[in-house]
Write an enzyme that holds these catalytic residues in place. Structure first.
Site, PDB file in Angstrom:
ATOM      1  N   GLY A   1      20.340  -6.777   7.347  1.00  0.00           N
ATOM      2  CA  GLY A   1      19.553  -5.716   6.983  1.00  0.00           C
ATOM      3  C   GLY A   1      19.923  -5.270   5.558  1.00  0.00           C
ATOM      4  NE  ARG A   2      26.390  -5.178   6.170  1.00  0.00           N
ATOM      5  CZ  ARG A   2      26.270  -5.279   7.142  1.00  0.00           C
ATOM      6  NH1 ARG A   2      25.179  -4.785   7.898  1.00  0.00           N
ATOM      7  NH2 ARG A   2      27.150  -5.947   7.900  1.00  0.00           N
TER       8      ARG A   2
ATOM      9  CD  GLU B   1      17.316   6.484  13.066  1.00  0.00           C
ATOM     10  OE1 GLU B   1      17.014   5.476  13.360  1.00  0.00           O
ATOM     11  OE2 GLU B   1      18.228   6.763  12.603  1.00  0.00           O
TER      12      GLU B   1
ATOM     13  CD  GLU C   1      25.145  -1.096   8.470  1.00  0.00           C
ATOM     14  OE1 GLU C   1      24.683   0.081   8.677  1.00  0.00           O
ATOM     15  OE2 GLU C   1      24.155  -2.040   8.235  1.00  0.00           O
TER      16      GLU C   1
ATOM     17  CE  LYS D   1      21.302   1.865  15.398  1.00  0.00           C
ATOM     18  NZ  LYS D   1      20.804   0.403  15.167  1.00  0.00           N
TER      19      LYS D   1
ATOM     20  CG  HIS E   1      29.864  18.426 -15.619  1.00  0.00           C
ATOM     21  ND1 HIS E   1      30.192  19.399 -16.659  1.00  0.00           N
ATOM     22  CD2 HIS E   1      29.281  17.353 -16.294  1.00  0.00           C
ATOM     23  CE1 HIS E   1      30.145  18.861 -18.019  1.00  0.00           C
ATOM     24  NE2 HIS E   1      29.467  17.633 -17.837  1.00  0.00           N
TER      25      HIS E   1
ATOM     26  CE  LYS F   1      17.939  -9.372  11.338  1.00  0.00           C
ATOM     27  NZ  LYS F   1      18.967  -9.592  10.822  1.00  0.00           N
TER      28      LYS F   1
HETATM   29  O1  F6P Z   1      22.379   0.889  10.730  1.00  0.00           O
HETATM   30  C1  F6P Z   1      22.051  -0.153  11.449  1.00  0.00           C
HETATM   31  C2  F6P Z   1      21.075  -1.197  10.859  1.00  0.00           C
HETATM   32  O2  F6P Z   1      20.877  -2.042  12.006  1.00  0.00           O
HETATM   33  C3  F6P Z   1      21.203  -1.574   9.542  1.00  0.00           C
HETATM   34  O3  F6P Z   1      22.169  -2.845   9.557  1.00  0.00           O
HETATM   35  C4  F6P Z   1      19.784  -2.100   9.007  1.00  0.00           C
HETATM   36  O4  F6P Z   1      19.627  -2.045   7.860  1.00  0.00           O
HETATM   37  C5  F6P Z   1      19.056  -0.631   9.737  1.00  0.00           C
HETATM   38  O5  F6P Z   1      19.835  -0.285  10.883  1.00  0.00           O
HETATM   39  C6  F6P Z   1      17.357  -0.848   9.870  1.00  0.00           C
HETATM   40  O6  F6P Z   1      17.298  -1.762  11.012  1.00  0.00           O
HETATM   41  P1  F6P Z   1      15.871  -2.100  11.257  1.00  0.00           P
HETATM   42  O7  F6P Z   1      15.586  -3.038   9.784  1.00  0.00           O
HETATM   43  O8  F6P Z   1      16.015  -3.257  12.278  1.00  0.00           O
HETATM   44  O9  F6P Z   1      14.857  -1.180  11.373  1.00  0.00           O
END
Ligand code: F6P
Length: 566
Positions: free
Chosen positions: A271-272, A217, A357, A516, A388, A211
């Site tokens: 995002g979620r 990452e 979240e 972060k 199990h 987003k």
């Molecule tokens: O974990 C935090 C967060 O902002 C989530 O809400 C989101 O889904 C994820 O990081 C990834 O964010 P982006 O789509 O901006 O890379």
């Protein structure tokens, strides 16, 4: 008395009434509740088409549900629902709407934010995503050397990964047989290494899903994938082999991705809650636009059920209320998701982000400390594997762990014998949790099986199951895109109702930010050239120093003081 004070007083009264009710009913055992009411299953189960939600094994009575409904009314769940569905900025701390319901709207009615209908934009992006997915599936979209794309690597994390990755597994039966779909999220190099292994850059398409297009990452993994591709095909190939799903068009262009290969969405998609947007691109390439449409249909059907249905037959409302009852009145601090369906094995992880979240918050919408526990720890395993591993604690541990059991009545494979065993196990687990086995029953069962009385007496406490442990069961005919869409939307709205009752903003996630920021400070301090870390607490400074020392003496074990171990 002004409106807000009156509402607060009504809410306080509703909490208080439930607390008093809890004191009266907590001695009741599910065993007795079932024995005393032959209609308990009918009384406490709801359905949406073929989907059944049975919450009769929750520790509720008719009065509990009535009091919980009053709590929902006092928290103005209906009003907040209207606000969300009307595109109001219900995400106050970020000043945004939470309008994911528009992404799956199948109606012709306008969906407005600030008076502007967003549906034309939604349809335009969806049509472009559809057309692109069709071209890749048909082998018409070719790479830089003219070969059709056969491998798709989706790079994203959190909401930009979990939805497509979970749904891709769940709907594997619909997946295009000639395409390989891989999902990368972790910055651990092992993840991207695994995802790229065996793929040919000439036939690989990389989707960078972010987003913000700033997530460390994702951008690190995207840079690695880019270097992998450029190493074989040269810089010019990036434009054909990379596509982006993002709201940050400029950052995407700076990465070298063309506007026609950029699929946007909007700040009002959390995002979620983004699987329904262009974030669904890898899934749509995998399962095809028609199946993706069915996913949207399912979610929309639940949106209507949730928005238009009365409170007392509303499944997400019931899910939310029994969760509140367990968390806030019966003291449960965790919640297990147990899909008895191997295809749904990532569903617990998906719901973990959705619930934790969204509602893992310590302050309310106005920044005041919350007065009640909020989201429980969500975790889970597919059945029967969980039996199990986790379930010993569920049955006999001192603290209750409410659980959701989820299964399809019909399998999508031919091994019907397996499916009978799977379903039998699921029902048995819910029964064992609810009804249990008292000490006398345990003793008698052992004696009947041939044990002598002394052994039976000695082992009886170990073989006693207290029961009275709450669970809900979801059953539906088959797991297909429509039903997956329904399931996800049910949980989304459950989370929203709970957030409303707890008074928190379910759509921000400030709690992920500090880590972060600190990681950016630690990163340069790990370099061997860096001076000893300053301004770090002793533990973090010690860990940094230990990493550096280990690096210069990779084969020797180093003592905590820095001297080689004797
Ligand atoms: O974990 C935090 C967060 O902002 C989530 O809400 C989101 O889904 C994820 O990081 C990834 O964010 P982006 O789509 O901006 O890379």
């Amino acid at each position: 008395m002004d409106g807000p004070t009156r509402a607060a007083t009504r809410l306080d009264r509703a909490w208080e009434a439930l607390a008093q009710h809890r004191d009266r009913v907590s001695p009741l055992h599910l065993r007795d509740l079932f024995a005393g009411d032959p209609d308990r299953f009918q009384r406490f189960s709801l359905s949406h088409e073929d989907l059944l939600f049975d919450f009769s094994k929750q520790r509720v009575t008719t009065e509990t549900m009535a009091l919980l409904h009053e709590l929902a009314r006092a928290a103005d769940v209906a009003g907040w629902t209207d606000r969300m569905f009307s595109g109001e900025r219900v995400n106050g701390s970020e000043g945004r709407a939470a309008f994911h319901v528009a992404l799956r709207s199948r109606s012709t009615a306008p969906m407005r934010i600030d008076g502007r209908d967003v549906m034309a934009d939604v349809r335009e992006v969806l049509d472009r995503v559809r057309a692109f997915a069709d071209r890749v599936r048909a082998g018409e979209y070719v790479g830089a050397t003219g070969k059709p794309i056969r491998g798709i690597v989706n790079i994203g994390i959190g909401g930009s990964d979990r939805g497509p990755a979970m749904a891709d597994q769940a709907l594997a039966k619909w997946r295009h047989p000639g395409l390989q779909l891989r999902h990368v999220s972790n910055v651990d190099g092992a993840d991207i290494g695994r995802a790229l292994a065996g793929l040919d850059p000439e036939t690989t398409l990389v989707i960078v899903a972010s987003k913000t297009f700033t997530t460390q990452e994702t951008m690190t993994n995207a840079a690695t994938a880019r270097a992998w591709l450029v190493g074989k095909l040269g810089e010019a190939a990036v434009a054909r082999h990379f596509v982006a799903v993002s709201t940050a068009r400029e950052a995407v262009a700076a990465f070298g991705i063309r506007p026609e290969n950029t699929f946007g969405f909007w700040d009002w998609v959390g995002g979620r809650y983004s699987l329904w947007s262009a974030i669904g691109l890898p899934l749509m390439i995998g399962i095809g636009p028609e199946a993706f449409d069915r996913l949207l249909d399912g979610a929309h059907a639940v949106d209507r059920h949730f928005r238009d249905g009365p409170l007392d037959t509303n499944i997400p409302v019931a899910m939310a209320l029994v969760g509140i009852w367990n968390t806030n009145f019966l003291g449960a601090r965790s919640h297990a998701i147990l899909p008895y369906d191997h295809r749904l094995r990532r569903f617990p992880a998906y719901l973990q982000q959705l619930e934790m979240e969204s509602n893992g918050k310590g302050v309310d919408r106005d920044g005041r400390p919350v007065r009640h526990a909020t989201a429980p720890v969500v975790f889970g395993e597919p059945g029967t594997n969980g039996q199990h591993a986790l379930m010993q604690l569920f049955h006999q541990g001192p603290d209750p762990v409410p659980a959701d059991f989820i299964a399809a009545v019909e399998p999508d494979h031919e091994l019907s014998g397996h499916h009978e065993i799977l379903l039998a196990n699921m029902l048995a687990q819910t029964q064992a949790l609810a009804i249990g086995q008292d000490e006398a029953e345990a003793r008698d069962a052992m004696i009947k099986a041939g044990a002598d009385r002394a052994t039976a007496e000695r082992l009886a406490p170990h073989r006693t199951f207290p029961g009275n442990r709450p669970s809900s069961s979801f059953l539906f005919k088959q797991l297909d895109p429509y039903t997956l869409g329904r399931l996800i939307a049910l949980y989304e709205h459950k989370v929203f109702v709970q957030g409303t009752i707890w008074g928190v903003n379910s759509f921000d996630q400030w709690g992920v930010e500090l880590g972060k920021t600190l990681a950016k400070k630690v990163l340069p301090e790990l370099s061997l050239d860096a001076l000893p870390a300053e301004g770090q607490d002793a533990s973090t400074a010690g860990l940094i120093a230990h990493i550096k020392r280990t690096r210069v003496s990779p084969s020797a074990w180093i003592g905590p003081s820095g001297s080689p171990a004797p």
